[in-house]
Design an enzyme around this catalytic site. Structure first.
Site, short mmCIF file in Angstrom:
data_model
loop_
_atom_site.label_atom_id
_atom_site.label_comp_id
_atom_site.label_asym_id
_atom_site.label_seq_id
_atom_site.Cartn_x
_atom_site.Cartn_y
_atom_site.Cartn_z
N LYS A 38 -7.22 3.83 1.56
CA LYS A 38 -8.52 3.54 0.93
C LYS A 38 -9.10 2.22 1.47
O LYS A 38 -10.28 2.14 1.75
CB LYS A 38 -8.37 3.38 -0.60
CG LYS A 38 -7.86 4.58 -1.32
CD LYS A 38 -7.86 4.34 -2.84
CE LYS A 38 -6.97 3.21 -3.32
NZ LYS A 38 -5.53 3.43 -3.12
N ARG A 88 -9.30 3.48 -11.86
CA ARG A 88 -7.93 3.99 -11.75
C ARG A 88 -7.50 4.70 -13.02
O ARG A 88 -6.37 5.18 -13.10
CB ARG A 88 -6.99 2.83 -11.50
CG ARG A 88 -6.54 2.67 -10.04
CD ARG A 88 -5.73 1.41 -9.98
NE ARG A 88 -4.78 1.33 -8.93
CZ ARG A 88 -4.96 0.64 -7.80
NH1 ARG A 88 -6.11 0.07 -7.55
NH2 ARG A 88 -4.00 0.54 -6.93
N ARG A 118 4.23 -1.91 5.66
CA ARG A 118 2.95 -2.62 5.69
C ARG A 118 3.15 -4.13 5.67
O ARG A 118 4.01 -4.64 4.94
CB ARG A 118 2.12 -2.18 4.48
CG ARG A 118 0.77 -2.87 4.40
CD ARG A 118 -0.19 -2.12 3.53
NE ARG A 118 0.07 -2.27 2.11
CZ ARG A 118 -0.73 -1.79 1.16
NH1 ARG A 118 -1.80 -1.10 1.49
NH2 ARG A 118 -0.43 -1.94 -0.12
N ARG A 156 3.58 -7.65 0.91
CA ARG A 156 3.15 -7.75 -0.49
C ARG A 156 4.35 -7.55 -1.40
O ARG A 156 5.19 -6.70 -1.14
CB ARG A 156 2.09 -6.68 -0.80
CG ARG A 156 0.70 -7.13 -0.47
CD ARG A 156 -0.32 -6.02 -0.59
NE ARG A 156 -0.26 -5.23 -1.82
CZ ARG A 156 -1.17 -4.34 -2.16
NH1 ARG A 156 -2.20 -4.11 -1.37
NH2 ARG A 156 -1.05 -3.66 -3.28
N ARG A 169 4.62 2.55 -8.47
CA ARG A 169 3.16 2.63 -8.26
C ARG A 169 2.72 4.08 -8.08
O ARG A 169 1.67 4.48 -8.57
CB ARG A 169 2.75 1.78 -7.05
CG ARG A 169 2.86 0.29 -7.33
CD ARG A 169 2.82 -0.51 -6.05
NE ARG A 169 1.53 -0.47 -5.39
CZ ARG A 169 1.35 -0.78 -4.10
NH1 ARG A 169 2.36 -1.10 -3.34
NH2 ARG A 169 0.15 -0.74 -3.58
P1 AMP Z 1 -4.15 -2.23 -4.85
O1 AMP Z 1 -4.26 -3.34 -3.86
O2 AMP Z 1 -5.43 -1.50 -5.03
O3 AMP Z 1 -2.99 -1.31 -4.56
O4 AMP Z 1 -3.84 -2.92 -6.28
C1 AMP Z 1 -2.67 -3.70 -6.47
C2 AMP Z 1 -2.35 -3.76 -7.94
O5 AMP Z 1 -3.42 -4.38 -8.66
C3 AMP Z 1 -2.14 -2.42 -8.64
O6 AMP Z 1 -0.83 -1.92 -8.48
C4 AMP Z 1 -2.45 -2.78 -10.09
O7 AMP Z 1 -1.38 -3.48 -10.70
C5 AMP Z 1 -3.61 -3.76 -9.93
N1 AMP Z 1 -4.93 -3.07 -9.94
C6 AMP Z 1 -5.82 -2.99 -8.91
N2 AMP Z 1 -6.90 -2.29 -9.26
C7 AMP Z 1 -6.70 -1.88 -10.54
C8 AMP Z 1 -7.44 -1.10 -11.47
N3 AMP Z 1 -8.63 -0.56 -11.15
N4 AMP Z 1 -6.91 -0.90 -12.70
C9 AMP Z 1 -5.72 -1.44 -13.06
N5 AMP Z 1 -4.96 -2.16 -12.23
C10 AMP Z 1 -5.44 -2.40 -10.98
#
Ligand code: AMP
Length: 217
Positions: free
Chosen positions: A13, A88, A127, A160, A171
């Site tokens: 994404k 999400r 990654r 990360r 996740r």
């Molecule tokens: P990402 O980089 O999009 O994978 O986000 C990393 C982490 O941030 C996720 O595993 C969640 O803990 C938190 N996070 C990011 N976006 C959201 C969202 N829209 N709702 C809830 N938690 C989020």
């Protein structure tokens, strides 16, 4: 144009929404990047979010909705924007719909990038990211020119904390339980474009672009 990029963690994404954002000169809004920035700055918000993120769980809806409301009000979104990693949950999607409706706006398309679990685990565990400019690499499929150094800005790359295999599995579970119902939520309103994310990055980009150029004005 208002776009949502939907898919499991590691589906691509971030990579694809960045390419599409450049193509249409609109901002890419990643709630994950916003939260990681808050964590790095040790803000109250960052401290609240960190434990959830490190456990592979979702940050509570009310926190995320506040972040998005504030970010969308920024002047750079007047020609549209791309949401990467938001919504999400169904609650977040409903809040977004009402937020947009109040401003006479609507979602143009939802791009769902579909990738199998095994591919995701391999992608995420390899990654590496740049903590300074957010560039993303993979130790096998997209390595930097110099090992562990960002090609773009020269910073040392990091893994990360949520890209370790045990957290990746959590996740994925969180995605299945909370986020995957959004595929049906958006498919019902004919807003969904489904793309296979198991191809070359530029092939996926062109496929998405072709679909978006077909949106009636
Ligand atoms: P990402 O980089 O999009 O994978 O986000 C990393 C982490 O941030 C996720 O595993 C969640 O803990 C938190 N996070 C990011 N976006 C959201 C969202 N829209 N709702 C809830 N938690 C989020």
């Amino acid at each position: 144009m208002i776009l949502i990029f939907l898919g499991a963690p590691g589906a691509g994404k971030g990579t694809q929404s960045e390419l599409i954002a450049k193509e249409f000169s609109i901002p890419q809004i990643s709630t994950g990047d916003i939260l990681r920035n808050e964590v790095a700055l040790v803000t109250d918000l960052g401290m609240k979010a960190k434990a959830y993120m490190d456990n592979g769980e979702l940050v509570p809806d009310d926190i995320i909705i506040q972040i998005i409301e504030k970010r969308i009000k920024n002047g750079d979104t007047k020609n549209g924007f791309i949401l990467d990693g938001f919504p999400r949950t169904i609650k977040q999607a409903e809040e977004l719909d009402s937020m947009l409706q109040k401003n006479n706006l609507s979602i143009s398309k939802v791009v769902f990038i579909d990738v199998q679990d095994e591919v995701i685990i391999e992608r995420l565990s390899g990654r590496r990211v740049c903590p300074s400019c957010n560039a993303v690499y993979h130790i096998k499929y997209n390595p930097p020119k110099v090992e562990n150094i960002c090609d773009k800005c020269g910073s040392k790359l990091i893994q990360r904390s949520d890209d370790h295999e045990d957290v990746i599995k959590r996740r994925l579970q969180t995605y299945k339980e909370n986020t995957s119902p959004l595929v049906e939520y958006y498919a019902n309103s004919m807003r969904l474009i489904k793309i296979s994310g198991e191809k070359d990055i530029m092939d996926i980009f062109h496929e998405i672009l072709d679909e978006l150029l077909n949106i009636p004005k």
